[in-house]
Every structure is written in structure tokens, then in C-alpha cells.
Design a protein around this motif. Structure first.
Motif, mmCIF file in Angstrom:
data_model
loop_
_atom_site.group_PDB
_atom_site.id
_atom_site.type_symbol
_atom_site.label_atom_id
_atom_site.label_comp_id
_atom_site.label_asym_id
_atom_site.label_seq_id
_atom_site.Cartn_x
_atom_site.Cartn_y
_atom_site.Cartn_z
ATOM 1 N N LYS A 1 10.495 14.126 24.571
ATOM 2 C CA LYS A 1 9.947 15.469 24.735
ATOM 3 C C LYS A 1 9.517 16.068 23.400
ATOM 4 O O LYS A 1 8.767 17.041 23.369
ATOM 5 N N HIS A 2 10.010 15.512 22.307
ATOM 6 C CA HIS A 2 9.672 16.008 20.965
ATOM 7 C C HIS A 2 9.013 14.891 20.156
ATOM 8 O O HIS A 2 9.250 14.760 18.951
ATOM 9 N N LEU A 3 8.170 14.100 20.822
ATOM 10 C CA LEU A 3 7.600 12.911 20.199
ATOM 11 C C LEU A 3 6.810 13.240 18.942
ATOM 12 O O LEU A 3 6.923 12.554 17.922
ATOM 13 N N ARG A 4 5.997 14.274 18.990
ATOM 14 C CA ARG A 4 5.163 14.610 17.835
ATOM 15 C C ARG A 4 6.014 14.963 16.628
ATOM 16 O O ARG A 4 5.734 14.524 15.508
ATOM 17 N N GLU A 5 7.072 15.732 16.846
ATOM 18 C CA GLU A 5 7.920 16.149 15.736
ATOM 19 C C GLU A 5 8.651 14.967 15.110
ATOM 20 O O GLU A 5 8.651 14.802 13.886
ATOM 21 N N VAL A 6 9.288 14.132 15.946
ATOM 22 C CA VAL A 6 10.045 13.019 15.393
ATOM 23 C C VAL A 6 9.110 11.978 14.773
ATOM 24 O O VAL A 6 9.453 11.324 13.785
ATOM 25 N N SER A 7 7.908 11.843 15.340
ATOM 26 C CA SER A 7 6.942 10.900 14.782
ATOM 27 C C SER A 7 6.539 11.328 13.380
ATOM 28 O O SER A 7 6.483 10.502 12.456
ATOM 29 N N SER A 8 6.263 12.611 13.197
ATOM 30 C CA SER A 8 5.870 13.127 11.891
ATOM 31 C C SER A 8 6.950 12.880 10.853
ATOM 32 O O SER A 8 6.668 12.461 9.723
ATOM 33 N N PHE A 9 8.198 13.088 11.251
ATOM 34 C CA PHE A 9 9.300 12.900 10.307
ATOM 35 C C PHE A 9 9.487 11.422 9.990
ATOM 36 O O PHE A 9 9.723 11.040 8.838
ATOM 37 N N ALA A 10 9.356 10.556 11.010
ATOM 38 C CA ALA A 10 9.507 9.110 10.794
ATOM 39 C C ALA A 10 8.419 8.571 9.875
ATOM 40 O O ALA A 10 8.679 7.733 9.009
ATOM 41 N N VAL A 11 7.175 9.041 10.061
ATOM 42 C CA VAL A 11 6.071 8.610 9.190
ATOM 43 C C VAL A 11 6.343 9.051 7.750
ATOM 44 O O VAL A 11 6.109 8.298 6.804
ATOM 45 N N GLY A 12 6.857 10.268 7.587
ATOM 46 C CA GLY A 12 7.197 10.753 6.249
ATOM 47 C C GLY A 12 8.238 9.881 5.572
ATOM 48 O O GLY A 12 8.123 9.562 4.385
ATOM 49 N N LYS A 13 9.249 9.460 6.330
ATOM 50 C CA LYS A 13 10.282 8.574 5.789
ATOM 51 C C LYS A 13 9.678 7.228 5.393
ATOM 52 O O LYS A 13 10.026 6.653 4.348
ATOM 53 N N ALA A 14 8.782 6.707 6.238
ATOM 54 C CA ALA A 14 8.126 5.424 5.939
ATOM 55 C C ALA A 14 7.291 5.536 4.672
ATOM 56 O O ALA A 14 7.276 4.624 3.836
ATOM 57 N N ARG A 15 6.582 6.652 4.507
ATOM 58 C CA ARG A 15 5.760 6.851 3.310
ATOM 59 C C ARG A 15 6.621 6.942 2.061
ATOM 60 O O ARG A 15 6.269 6.385 1.014
ATOM 61 N N ASP A 16 7.742 7.652 2.157
ATOM 62 C CA ASP A 16 8.652 7.741 1.014
ATOM 63 C C ASP A 16 9.029 6.342 0.523
ATOM 64 O O ASP A 16 8.949 6.037 -0.671
ATOM 65 N N ALA A 17 9.458 5.495 1.465
ATOM 66 C CA ALA A 17 9.944 4.163 1.103
ATOM 67 C C ALA A 17 8.820 3.298 0.544
ATOM 68 O O ALA A 17 8.990 2.623 -0.484
ATOM 69 N N ARG A 18 7.663 3.297 1.218
ATOM 70 C CA ARG A 18 6.581 2.411 0.796
ATOM 71 C C ARG A 18 5.966 2.872 -0.521
ATOM 72 O O ARG A 18 5.640 2.045 -1.396
ATOM 73 N N ALA A 19 5.789 4.185 -0.687
ATOM 74 C CA ALA A 19 5.190 4.689 -1.927
ATOM 75 C C ALA A 19 6.079 4.398 -3.117
ATOM 76 O O ALA A 19 5.610 3.947 -4.168
ATOM 77 N N THR A 20 7.373 4.641 -2.959
ATOM 78 C CA THR A 20 8.314 4.412 -4.055
ATOM 79 C C THR A 20 8.343 2.944 -4.448
ATOM 80 O O THR A 20 8.403 2.606 -5.636
ATOM 81 N N ARG A 21 8.274 2.072 -3.441
ATOM 82 C CA ARG A 21 8.372 0.635 -3.706
ATOM 83 C C ARG A 21 7.084 0.045 -4.280
ATOM 84 O O ARG A 21 7.121 -0.804 -5.168
ATOM 85 N N ASP A 22 5.917 0.487 -3.763
ATOM 86 C CA ASP A 22 4.675 -0.226 -4.065
ATOM 87 C C ASP A 22 3.543 0.595 -4.671
ATOM 88 O O ASP A 22 2.650 0.009 -5.305
ATOM 89 N N PHE A 23 3.520 1.902 -4.452
ATOM 90 C CA PHE A 23 2.282 2.623 -4.737
ATOM 91 C C PHE A 23 2.350 3.647 -5.874
ATOM 92 O O PHE A 23 1.305 4.190 -6.253
ATOM 93 N N VAL A 24 3.531 3.939 -6.397
ATOM 94 C CA VAL A 24 3.591 4.890 -7.513
ATOM 95 C C VAL A 24 2.803 4.318 -8.693
ATOM 96 O O VAL A 24 2.978 3.171 -9.091
ATOM 97 N N GLY A 25 1.897 5.121 -9.238
ATOM 98 C CA GLY A 25 1.053 4.689 -10.339
ATOM 99 C C GLY A 25 -0.291 4.128 -9.896
ATOM 100 O O GLY A 25 -1.176 3.915 -10.739
ATOM 101 N N GLN A 26 -0.454 3.912 -8.574
ATOM 102 C CA GLN A 26 -1.727 3.383 -8.083
ATOM 103 C C GLN A 26 -2.796 4.485 -8.038
ATOM 104 O O GLN A 26 -2.491 5.663 -7.865
ATOM 105 N N ARG A 27 -4.028 4.056 -8.170
ATOM 106 C CA ARG A 27 -5.153 4.985 -8.117
ATOM 107 C C ARG A 27 -5.375 5.425 -6.671
ATOM 108 O O ARG A 27 -5.236 4.629 -5.731
ATOM 109 N N VAL A 28 -5.720 6.680 -6.463
ATOM 110 C CA VAL A 28 -5.960 7.204 -5.123
ATOM 111 C C VAL A 28 -7.182 8.113 -5.139
ATOM 112 O O VAL A 28 -7.581 8.634 -6.188
ATOM 113 N N PHE A 29 -7.748 8.281 -3.948
ATOM 114 C CA PHE A 29 -8.834 9.243 -3.782
ATOM 115 C C PHE A 29 -8.358 10.306 -2.814
ATOM 116 O O PHE A 29 -7.824 9.997 -1.746
ATOM 117 N N VAL A 30 -8.532 11.570 -3.204
ATOM 118 C CA VAL A 30 -8.117 12.697 -2.378
ATOM 119 C C VAL A 30 -9.379 13.378 -1.838
ATOM 120 O O VAL A 30 -10.041 14.148 -2.550
#
Length: 299
Positions: free
Chosen positions: A55-84
Motif C-alpha cells: 500500500k506504500h509501494l512508492r514510498e518504500v521504493s524511493s527509500f530503497a533506491v536511495g539506499k542502493a545509490r548510497d552503496a553504489r556511489a560510495t563503492r564505485d562512483f565517487v570522483g567520477q565525472r557527471v552531467f547534471v
């Protein structure tokens, strides 16, 4: 901030009954934690809590994606070039914590255009493209027939010809950049800017593609489909565009049905627990929701 607090509280309650939620290649996956200890009432409590999550799929999905980004960015992407795309600048990913991605970049000072100033852009990570050097050998010609939009398909083709391989990973949109003879850097950057202008469509199609590639590993798994009155079912097959065929039992007719839905609209959940032993009809016995609250909040 109040909504984020609610999301975090929901995650704590999920952990409180021995479950953990992860974002995996476009899918939202619930597993039982290794420390989970079975109780007699686990089956009904777990099912009730999974339905609450649905019933709260959107909310929990947003939080889960944020957790996934934290882990992946810290492990692989800090210092990488990005376009905003939102501010039309190239910069470097400086850190990612609690679902917030920070990008450092330079631009001319408003006071003196001959002087650059260092600035920080903060966002949830869905508003940028991460550029990663790709040293792998060129892949064979890629088909983009899974993209129905002709203009977007042509853009993906031009990107591939310029040495850009696009993917969805860890909740991010990744641009793997390989040097191609005869393709200048400014040409590649121009295509990245075009991709950024269509980042919503690009991200949607890449996430769907990731689900299509990962989906075969979930065939036969139990899922919850909130759109079908929170019905539980089994994944029968997945399509290359990220759609999933689910077999379920209709709650009203009790007949088996099969439906197609987007993989982002369901929860992959643990196998059903064996039914607990029958309990007495004691009028003072706990209801399922009372057990759920006790398990989630303690007591």
C-alpha cells in the motif's frame, strides 16, 4: 523531511519483523534477514506486513533506491565525472549519503567572469548522468528495437556510434564512455547533453531494460501485486521491456488468472511460510494486526 522520516520509520519496522528491502536491477525485493528467528505467528504477521508495504509501494521504493545509490556511489562512483541536466553542467560526484547525491562543479563568478568558483549541486541522483570510462572491447552491434519511441531510439543509436553505452545500475543512469576514433570529445558531450534533456524517458527505458535482463532470475518467485488488490502470485515470465507476467488467484472468483504488469509495480517477496498450528478460539487472543504491531514495535 517529515515524509523521509516516515519512510525511514517504515524501514525500521520492516527490519523489526526480520525482513529487509533491497533495490535490485529495477526490482523491489524483500528478503528475510539472516538473523530472523521463526515464531509461530510469523506467517500471518509477515503476510499482513507485506500487504502494508504494498500500500506504500512508492514510498518504500524511493527509500530503497536511495539506499542502493548510497552503496553504489560510495563503492564505485565517487570522483567520477557527471552531467547534471537541470543546471547544464559537468562536474564530479563528491559523495552520496542518506539518498542525497552531491556534485561539485565550477563556473565563472558573477562578479568576475575570469574567475571560477567552486559550487555544490545536491539532489536524489535521478537528475544526473554518471560518466564512466569504458575500456572493454567494442560490443557487437546493439539492437534498440525494445525502444518504441523512434526519436529516442535514434538517439540511442547515435550514442552507441559515439562510444556511449547506457545502463541502469544501482539506481543511477550510467554512461559508459569508450573512445572512438574520429569522434571528438565535444561530440560525445553533445550527445550526453541530448540524453540529459530526455533523462526521464532515458531512465525509464534503461530501468525497464535492466528488469528485462534480470527478470529471468526471478521467474518462479513469489510476488505481491498491489494493483491487484494486494494479491500474491508467482512470476511466470518476463519480457525484454521489463514487463512481468504474474499468475495469481483472484480473491473474488478464486480462479487462477495471469496478468502482465510493469516490474516496478510489484514486490518480489519471500516464499510463503508454512501455516502455524491452529490456535484456540480464545476471545482474548491476539488478532493478526495486534501481532503485527507487537512484532514491529516490540513488546
Amino acid at each position: 523531511m517529515a515524509e523521509e522520516g516516515k519512510d525511514e520509520d517504515l524501514f525500521k519496522r520492516i527490519a523489526g519483523i526480520g525482513l529487509q528491502l533491497e533495490y535490485d536491477s529495477g526490482f523491489l525485493v524483500v528478503t528475510r534477514s539472516a538473523s530472523d528467528q521463526r515464531r509461530d505467528d510469523d506467517g500471518e504477521v509477515e503476510a499482513a506486513f507485506l500487504e502494508t508495504m504494498g500500500k506504500h509501494l512508492r514510498e518504500v521504493s524511493s527509500f530503497a533506491v536511495g539506499k542502493a545509490r548510497d552503496a553504489r556511489a560510495t563503492r564505485d562512483f565517487v570522483g567520477q565525472r557527471v552531467f547534471v541536466p537541470s543546471i547544464q553542467v559537468f562536474g564530479k560526484l563528491s559523495d552520496c549519503t542518506e539518498g542525497i547525491v552531491r556534485v561539485s562543479y565550477r563556473r565563472p563568478s558573477f562578479k568576475d567572469e575570469n574567475v571560477d568558483v567552486q559550487l555544490i549541486h545536491s539532489g536524489h541522483g535521478d537528475d544526473l548522468l554518471i560518466i564512466v570510462a569504458d575500456e572493454r572491447p567494442p560490443a557487437s552491434e546493439t539492437s534498440f528495437t525494445w525502444i518504441a519511441d523512434e526519436r529516442l531510439r535514434r538517439l540511442f543509436v547515435r550514442a552507441a556510434q559515439a562510444g556511449l553505452r547506457l545502463e541502469h545500475a544501482g539506481g543511477f543512469t550510467i554512461v559508459n564512455l569508450r573512445a572512438v576514433q574520429g569522434v571528438e570529445r565535444k561530440v560525445a558531450e553533445g550527445i550526453i547533453q541530448e540524453l540529459g534533456a530526455k533523462r526521464g524517458l532515458v531512465s525509464f527505458h534503461l530501468a525497464a531494460r535492466a528488469r528485462g535482463e534480470r527478470g529471468a532470475d526471478f521467474v518462479g518467485k513469489r510476488v505481491l501485486v498491489p494493483a491487484l488488490f494486494n494479491s500474491f502470485g508467482i512470476i511466470e515470465t518476463t519480457d525484454s521491456d521489463g514487463r512481468v507476467a504474474v499468475r495469481y488467484r483472484d480473491k473474488h472468483t478464486q480462479s487462477e488468472q495471469t496478468c502482465w504488469c510493469s516490474g516496478e509495480d510489484l514486490l518480489v517477496v519471500p516464499d510463503e511460510r508454512a501455516a502455524a498450528e491452529p490456535t484456540s478460539a480464545d476471545p482474548n487472543s491476539e488478532t493478526t494486526w495486534q501481532k503485527l504491531m507487537r512484532r514491529a514495535f516490540g513488546g
